[in-house]
Design a protein around this motif. Structure first.
Motif, PDB file in Angstrom:
ATOM      1  N   LYS A  47       0.821  -1.213   0.000  1.00 24.88           N
ATOM      2  CA  LYS A  47       0.000   0.000   0.000  1.00 24.88           C
ATOM      3  C   LYS A  47       0.858   1.268   0.000  1.00 24.88           C
ATOM      4  N   ASP A  48       2.010   1.202   0.691  1.00 27.69           N
ATOM      5  CA  ASP A  48       2.901   2.377   0.695  1.00 27.69           C
ATOM      6  C   ASP A  48       3.466   2.634  -0.699  1.00 27.69           C
ATOM      7  N   TYR A  49       3.827   1.563  -1.397  1.00 31.35           N
ATOM      8  CA  TYR A  49       4.365   1.726  -2.751  1.00 31.35           C
ATOM      9  C   TYR A  49       3.285   2.220  -3.711  1.00 31.35           C
ATOM     10  N   LEU A  50       2.078   1.698  -3.541  1.00 38.11           N
ATOM     11  CA  LEU A  50       0.976   2.159  -4.398  1.00 38.11           C
ATOM     12  C   LEU A  50       0.663   3.634  -4.122  1.00 38.11           C
ATOM     13  N   GLN A  51       0.704   4.040  -2.859  1.00 38.50           N
ATOM     14  CA  GLN A  51       0.440   5.436  -2.510  1.00 38.50           C
ATOM     15  C   GLN A  51       1.490   6.363  -3.109  1.00 38.50           C
ATOM     16  N   SER A  52       2.759   5.912  -3.053  1.00 41.51           N
ATOM     17  CA  SER A  52       3.843   6.720  -3.619  1.00 41.51           C
ATOM     18  C   SER A  52       3.670   6.898  -5.120  1.00 41.51           C
ATOM     19  N   LEU A  53       3.324   5.820  -5.826  1.00 45.91           N
ATOM     20  CA  LEU A  53       3.120   5.901  -7.275  1.00 45.91           C
ATOM     21  C   LEU A  53       1.912   6.770  -7.619  1.00 45.91           C
ATOM     22  N   SER A  54       0.883   6.699  -6.790  1.00 45.85           N
ATOM     23  CA  SER A  54      -0.303   7.532  -7.018  1.00 45.85           C
ATOM     24  C   SER A  54       0.015   9.004  -6.812  1.00 45.85           C
ATOM     25  N   ASP A  55       0.797   9.291  -5.766  1.00 45.01           N
ATOM     26  CA  ASP A  55       1.179  10.689  -5.484  1.00 45.01           C
ATOM     27  C   ASP A  55       1.994  11.272  -6.626  1.00 45.01           C
TER      28      ASP A  55
END
Length: 220
Positions: A47-55
């Motif tokens: 989820k942290d990696y997905l959040q970073s890519l989304s940001d």
């Protein structure tokens, strides 16, 4: 919301590649199952990696039904890059236009300053300053003449002193007049058109213009 862990750039890239090669949207359960092997990350970090890519706008996230779905297409990334390039080019063009405008204004200001310095070098003072000084001196002379008239019958010594003082002021006024006329001659060499020169003299001399002679009025 910012990710809780510091994400490795290479692992982020591998996740984006996985999305673009799959060419489909993924739910969180699917990603938590596959991304640890794809990017060599812990399942708790997905989820942290997905959040970073989304940001960073590297992937799209959309809530559909009760959960989020994630996807990224290569064509979309190309469009994003093109838009960023177009925005940068537009900003560059605007900055260049502003820069050119400032250069023109600077050149104009420098040219006007050079003209003013040439005028000052040729006469020591500007026409406006010389005319103002002449008017001031003539005003002083008139006041002194009134004072002389008042003292003439009572104090011969004071009368003689005032006479010498008045003569000094008159000589100084004559000097300024010569400077104004010298500047008039310089200006005439720059403006050969007689009609235009006449208008300039009317503007410069005002009430001090001798209409018949078309020149500065002689001191009385």
């Amino acid at each position: 919301m910012a990710p809780k862990v510091s994400c490795n750039p290479l692992k982020l890239t591998s996740i984006v590649t996985y999305f673009q090669k799959s060419r489909v949207a993924h739910n969180i359960k699917d990603l938590e199952k596959h991304l640890p092997a794809v990017a060599s990350i812990n399942g708790m970090q997905v989820k942290d990696y997905l959040q970073s890519l989304s940001d960073e706008n590297k992937i799209n996230v959309e809530k559909i039904g009760s959960g989020n779905w994630y996807w990224s297409f290569a064509s979309q990334e190309k469009k994003t890059a093109q838009k960023a390039f177009d925005d940068a080019q537009s900003a560059h063009d605007k900055a260049s236009a502003v820069n050119e405008d400032l250069k023109l204004k600077l050149a104009d200001a420098q040219a006007r300053r050079a003209d003013e310095e040439d005028m000052l070098d040729s006469g020591g003072e500007s026409r406006e300053e010389l005319i103002a000084t002449k008017a001031e001196l003539e005003g002083v002379m008139k006041l002194l003449q009134k004072e002389l008239a008042a003292y003439s019958d009572d104090d011969p010594t004071e009368l003689e002193r005032k006479t010498r003082e008045t003569a000094g002021f008159k000589a100084e006024a004559g000097q300024y007049t010569d400077e104004i006329e010298s500047m008039d001659g310089w200006l005439k060499s720059k403006v050969p058109d007689e009609e235009q020169m006449k208008k300039l003299r009317e503007l410069m001399y005002g009430d001090e213009l001798d209409v018949e002679e078309g020149m500065l009025r002689e001191l009385v």
